[in-house]
Every structure is written in C-alpha cells, then in structure tokens.
Design a protein around this motif. Structure first.
Motif, PDB file in Angstrom:
ATOM      1  N   ARG A  96       0.827  -1.214   0.000  1.00  0.00           N
ATOM      2  CA  ARG A  96       0.000   0.000   0.000  1.00  0.00           C
ATOM      3  C   ARG A  96       0.858   1.259   0.000  1.00  0.00           C
ATOM      4  O   ARG A  96       0.587   2.211  -0.742  1.00  0.00           O
ATOM      5  N   LEU A  97       1.904   1.265   0.821  1.00  0.00           N
ATOM      6  CA  LEU A  97       2.766   2.444   0.901  1.00  0.00           C
ATOM      7  C   LEU A  97       3.474   2.716  -0.425  1.00  0.00           C
ATOM      8  O   LEU A  97       3.725   3.872  -0.782  1.00  0.00           O
ATOM      9  N   LEU A  98       3.818   1.651  -1.148  1.00  0.00           N
ATOM     10  CA  LEU A  98       4.498   1.805  -2.442  1.00  0.00           C
ATOM     11  C   LEU A  98       3.522   2.075  -3.580  1.00  0.00           C
ATOM     12  O   LEU A  98       3.939   2.340  -4.709  1.00  0.00           O
ATOM     13  N   GLY A  99       2.227   1.986  -3.293  1.00  0.00           N
ATOM     14  CA  GLY A  99       1.221   2.279  -4.310  1.00  0.00           C
ATOM     15  C   GLY A  99       1.085   1.210  -5.365  1.00  0.00           C
ATOM     16  O   GLY A  99       0.682   1.484  -6.499  1.00  0.00           O
ATOM     17  N   TRP A 100       1.397  -0.041  -4.996  1.00  0.00           N
ATOM     18  CA  TRP A 100       1.307  -1.145  -5.967  1.00  0.00           C
ATOM     19  C   TRP A 100      -0.125  -1.641  -6.068  1.00  0.00           C
ATOM     20  O   TRP A 100      -0.501  -2.641  -5.457  1.00  0.00           O
ATOM     21  N   GLU A 101      -0.926  -0.962  -6.824  1.00  0.00           N
ATOM     22  CA  GLU A 101      -2.297  -1.400  -7.067  1.00  0.00           C
ATOM     23  C   GLU A 101      -2.787  -0.809  -8.375  1.00  0.00           C
ATOM     24  O   GLU A 101      -2.305   0.246  -8.816  1.00  0.00           O
ATOM     25  N   LEU A 102      -3.711  -1.492  -9.007  1.00  0.00           N
ATOM     26  CA  LEU A 102      -4.271  -0.992 -10.251  1.00  0.00           C
ATOM     27  C   LEU A 102      -5.126   0.231  -9.975  1.00  0.00           C
ATOM     28  O   LEU A 102      -5.667   0.394  -8.872  1.00  0.00           O
ATOM     29  N   PRO A 103      -5.277   1.124 -10.961  1.00  0.00           N
ATOM     30  CA  PRO A 103      -6.140   2.292 -10.754  1.00  0.00           C
ATOM     31  C   PRO A 103      -7.574   1.879 -10.492  1.00  0.00           C
ATOM     32  O   PRO A 103      -8.060   0.884 -11.043  1.00  0.00           O
ATOM     33  N   GLU A 104      -8.246   2.626  -9.620  1.00  0.00           N
ATOM     34  CA  GLU A 104      -9.613   2.285  -9.248  1.00  0.00           C
ATOM     35  C   GLU A 104     -10.589   2.878 -10.274  1.00  0.00           C
ATOM     36  O   GLU A 104     -11.382   3.767  -9.970  1.00  0.00           O
ATOM     37  N   THR A 105     -10.504   2.363 -11.480  1.00  0.00           N
ATOM     38  CA  THR A 105     -11.406   2.762 -12.551  1.00  0.00           C
ATOM     39  C   THR A 105     -12.179   1.533 -13.008  1.00  0.00           C
ATOM     40  O   THR A 105     -11.846   0.393 -12.651  1.00  0.00           O
ATOM     41  N   VAL A 106     -13.197   1.753 -13.831  1.00  0.00           N
ATOM     42  CA  VAL A 106     -14.115   0.672 -14.153  1.00  0.00           C
ATOM     43  C   VAL A 106     -13.450  -0.441 -14.967  1.00  0.00           C
ATOM     44  O   VAL A 106     -13.718  -1.628 -14.743  1.00  0.00           O
ATOM     45  N   THR A 107     -12.575  -0.095 -15.907  1.00  0.00           N
ATOM     46  CA  THR A 107     -12.001  -1.114 -16.794  1.00  0.00           C
ATOM     47  C   THR A 107     -11.229  -2.205 -16.057  1.00  0.00           C
ATOM     48  O   THR A 107     -11.509  -3.405 -16.252  1.00  0.00           O
ATOM     49  N   PRO A 108     -10.256  -1.873 -15.189  1.00  0.00           N
ATOM     50  CA  PRO A 108      -9.564  -2.958 -14.475  1.00  0.00           C
ATOM     51  C   PRO A 108     -10.482  -3.732 -13.532  1.00  0.00           C
ATOM     52  O   PRO A 108     -10.295  -4.940 -13.333  1.00  0.00           O
ATOM     53  N   VAL A 109     -11.482  -3.054 -12.970  1.00  0.00           N
ATOM     54  CA  VAL A 109     -12.450  -3.758 -12.123  1.00  0.00           C
ATOM     55  C   VAL A 109     -13.228  -4.773 -12.947  1.00  0.00           C
ATOM     56  O   VAL A 109     -13.454  -5.910 -12.523  1.00  0.00           O
ATOM     57  N   ALA A 110     -13.645  -4.365 -14.148  1.00  0.00           N
ATOM     58  CA  ALA A 110     -14.399  -5.269 -15.021  1.00  0.00           C
ATOM     59  C   ALA A 110     -13.575  -6.501 -15.381  1.00  0.00           C
ATOM     60  O   ALA A 110     -14.075  -7.635 -15.363  1.00  0.00           O
ATOM     61  N   TRP A 111     -12.294  -6.293 -15.706  1.00  0.00           N
ATOM     62  CA  TRP A 111     -11.434  -7.436 -16.027  1.00  0.00           C
ATOM     63  C   TRP A 111     -11.248  -8.347 -14.812  1.00  0.00           C
ATOM     64  O   TRP A 111     -11.243  -9.584 -14.941  1.00  0.00           O
ATOM     65  N   ALA A 112     -11.111  -7.744 -13.643  1.00  0.00           N
ATOM     66  CA  ALA A 112     -10.958  -8.542 -12.418  1.00  0.00           C
ATOM     67  C   ALA A 112     -12.210  -9.369 -12.146  1.00  0.00           C
ATOM     68  O   ALA A 112     -12.128 -10.509 -11.691  1.00  0.00           O
ATOM     69  N   LEU A 113     -13.371  -8.802 -12.433  1.00  0.00           N
ATOM     70  CA  LEU A 113     -14.618  -9.542 -12.253  1.00  0.00           C
ATOM     71  C   LEU A 113     -14.667 -10.764 -13.179  1.00  0.00           C
ATOM     72  O   LEU A 113     -15.020 -11.864 -12.753  1.00  0.00           O
ATOM     73  N   VAL A 114     -14.300 -10.578 -14.430  1.00  0.00           N
ATOM     74  CA  VAL A 114     -14.336 -11.669 -15.403  1.00  0.00           C
ATOM     75  C   VAL A 114     -13.312 -12.750 -15.045  1.00  0.00           C
ATOM     76  O   VAL A 114     -13.635 -13.945 -14.962  1.00  0.00           O
ATOM     77  N   ILE A 115     -12.064 -12.332 -14.824  1.00  0.00           N
ATOM     78  CA  ILE A 115     -11.004 -13.300 -14.523  1.00  0.00           C
ATOM     79  C   ILE A 115     -11.308 -14.025 -13.212  1.00  0.00           C
ATOM     80  O   ILE A 115     -11.125 -15.239 -13.095  1.00  0.00           O
ATOM     81  N   GLY A 116     -11.797 -13.272 -12.232  1.00  0.00           N
ATOM     82  CA  GLY A 116     -12.144 -13.885 -10.953  1.00  0.00           C
ATOM     83  C   GLY A 116     -13.275 -14.886 -11.087  1.00  0.00           C
ATOM     84  O   GLY A 116     -13.288 -15.921 -10.412  1.00  0.00           O
ATOM     85  N   GLY A 117     -14.240 -14.610 -11.959  1.00  0.00           N
ATOM     86  CA  GLY A 117     -15.345 -15.537 -12.182  1.00  0.00           C
ATOM     87  C   GLY A 117     -14.871 -16.845 -12.784  1.00  0.00           C
ATOM     88  O   GLY A 117     -15.291 -17.939 -12.365  1.00  0.00           O
ATOM     89  N   VAL A 118     -13.979 -16.747 -13.762  1.00  0.00           N
ATOM     90  CA  VAL A 118     -13.411 -17.959 -14.375  1.00  0.00           C
ATOM     91  C   VAL A 118     -12.610 -18.744 -13.339  1.00  0.00           C
ATOM     92  O   VAL A 118     -12.708 -19.979 -13.247  1.00  0.00           O
ATOM     93  N   TRP A 119     -11.822 -18.025 -12.549  1.00  0.00           N
ATOM     94  CA  TRP A 119     -11.035 -18.659 -11.485  1.00  0.00           C
ATOM     95  C   TRP A 119     -11.937 -19.409 -10.512  1.00  0.00           C
ATOM     96  O   TRP A 119     -11.617 -20.528 -10.090  1.00  0.00           O
ATOM     97  N   MET A 120     -13.069 -18.840 -10.157  1.00  0.00           N
ATOM     98  CA  MET A 120     -13.996 -19.500  -9.237  1.00  0.00           C
ATOM     99  C   MET A 120     -14.525 -20.813  -9.813  1.00  0.00           C
ATOM    100  O   MET A 120     -14.600 -21.828  -9.120  1.00  0.00           O
ATOM    101  N   LEU A 121     -14.884 -20.795 -11.087  1.00  0.00           N
ATOM    102  CA  LEU A 121     -15.405 -22.009 -11.726  1.00  0.00           C
ATOM    103  C   LEU A 121     -14.360 -23.123 -11.716  1.00  0.00           C
ATOM    104  O   LEU A 121     -14.663 -24.278 -11.408  1.00  0.00           O
TER     105      LEU A 121
END
Length: 264
Positions: A96-121
């Motif tokens: 967190r201190l180094l700022g290692w995270e994706l920007p909190e915008t809709v596009t990376p969230v959308a990709w995370a939702l899709v990839i996470g859904g496949v991972w769950m299956l």
C-alpha cells in the motif's frame, strides 16, 4: 439524489456484496463511477461496518475461541487466524505504501470480475476432487493472508473470493468451514485497515473534509445488510455451489467492458 441517500445506498450495497464472492470494492467503485467518488476512509470504514456484522454472526464462535485457549485445537485455530492476518499486514502495508495497485477505474475492475469468475469455476471444480476436509492447515493460513493482499492490489477481485477459493484448492473443501475461516480472518484485517485509513486522514489533515454523518449512515446500513446477507450465505453454501456467483461476475464484467467507451 441527496448525499445521505447516496451514502445509505452505498452502505446497503457494501453489506450485500462484502461476503458474496462478487467483490464489494468492485461494486462500490462501479456505483461511485456514477454516484460520485468517496474517500478511501469512507470505502474502508463501511467495509468495517460489514465486518462488524460478521463479528455479530460469529459471536458464539469468537467467544468459544477466546475462552478455549487451553484446548490445543482452539488455540491452533486462533493462531492460524493470527498468522493469516500477520501475512496480510506484513506484506500488504508495504504494498500500500508503495502504491502497488491498479487504478480504481471501471475497466480494471471489469477485467478482475471476469477473470475472478473464471477462477472460481475452475477452483471449485478442482477443490471438489479431494476428500472432504474442514481442517485449516498452516499452509492454508499463509495462502489466505496472501490472497487478501492480492485482492487489495486488484480492485474487483473480491477478498472473500480470493481467500475462500485458494483455501478450497489447498484442501479446505468444506465450503462452510472455508468461509468461516476467511470471514474470521477478515475481522482483524478490515478493522486494522479502517484504523489505518482513519490515521492517514488525521495525519493528512483532511478529517474536516469527510462527510462523517454520511459515513455513519453507510456504516450502519452495511452492518445491518451484512448481517442478513451472511446468515443467508452460510445456509446457501452448505448445499449449493458458487457457480451462480461466478457467472454473475463474468456477465457483469463483460457488460461493463462492452459498454465502456475507449479508455473508460
């Protein structure tokens, strides 16, 4: 829409999504894309409201752990919760201190939702191949801590989904047992994150800019809806698969990606 009504809706949304493996952070970011952005303190604190709901749901289990330190199995379980939290804290704070995270915008969230859904299956199918087990190992405790860090780096991943499904893959494949461990680890994790965010706000001198009344309304709403949601979820996963949540994530993520303008 008034600020208080918006805060109420965001609190309800947080309570509904914190414990479902569909990413509360992702849903909050998507909602705030249209309703207006809120501070990190607001977003983390209302997550703590949902975690307060977990504390209430598991109050008997927590009391059992607190008063059962003389029993080796209880003591080991509590130490594994502490280990998972320590891994999250020791690795997550520098991240967190180094700022290692994706920007909190809709596009990376959308990709995370899709990839996470496949991972769950995939993860649920693979986890079911092993013999039924509700044993939390030290390896699982470490992996759950790492999964929480991963979820913090990739908004939209879902802390509960990342942690529950890594536990399933590593042999903790009785879903209620996996959910219980992950939810209990979430108690110190999210309360610590809220405390850290509050400290940052005070040190930065921006406390006066926070909508404290709106935050309180959202916190209360997240607690109430989170309590109802987790009680329902624990009953549901005892006899059902996570598949509907996975397909929901994939569908929502795809809809967001297809509906976004270039650079969205």
């Amino acid at each position: 829409m008034t600020d208080l009504l918006t805060a109420l809706l965001l609190g309800i949304l947080e309570g509904l999504t914190e414990f479902l493996p569909i990413s509360s952070t992702g849903h909050l970011l998507i909602a705030q894309h249209w309703l207006g952005a809120r501070s990190d303190l607001f977003n983390i604190s209302i997550q703590a409201g949902a975690i307060l709901a977990i504390t209430l749901v598991y109050r008997q289990r927590l009391w059992q752990l607190a008063t059962g330190l003389g029993v080796k199995a209880q003591r080991d379980y509590l130490l594994k919760i502490a280990l998972a939290f320590a891994v999250t804290a020791v690795i997550g704070l520098p991240v967190r201190l180094l700022g290692w995270e994706l920007p909190e915008t809709v596009t990376p969230v959308a990709w995370a939702l899709v990839i996470g859904g496949v991972w769950m299956l995939v993860a649920e199918r693979l986890g079911e191949r092993g013999p039924p087990s509700d044993a939390v190992t030290w390896k699982i405790a470490v992996a759950v801590g790492l999964a929480q860090v991963l979820a913090g780096v990739f908004p939209g991943t879902s802390r509960s989904a990342a942690a529950i499904f890594i536990a399933l893959l590593l042999g903790l494949n009785r879903k209620p047992a996996a959910a219980e461990f992950v939810f209990l680890v979430g108690i110190p994790t999210m309360f610590a994150a809220s405390g850290y965010a509050l400290l940052e706000t005070v040190l930065e001198g921006t406390a006066g800019d926070e909508d404290w009344l709106g935050l309180a309304v959202a916190f209360a709403a997240a607690t109430a809806t989170g309590f109802a949601t987790v009680r329902w979820l624990l009953g549901y996963i005892a006899t059902h698969r996570f598949t509907p949540f996975a397909w929901y994530r994939i569908g929502l993520g795809a809809a967001l990606l297809l509906g976004l303008p270039a650079g969205g």
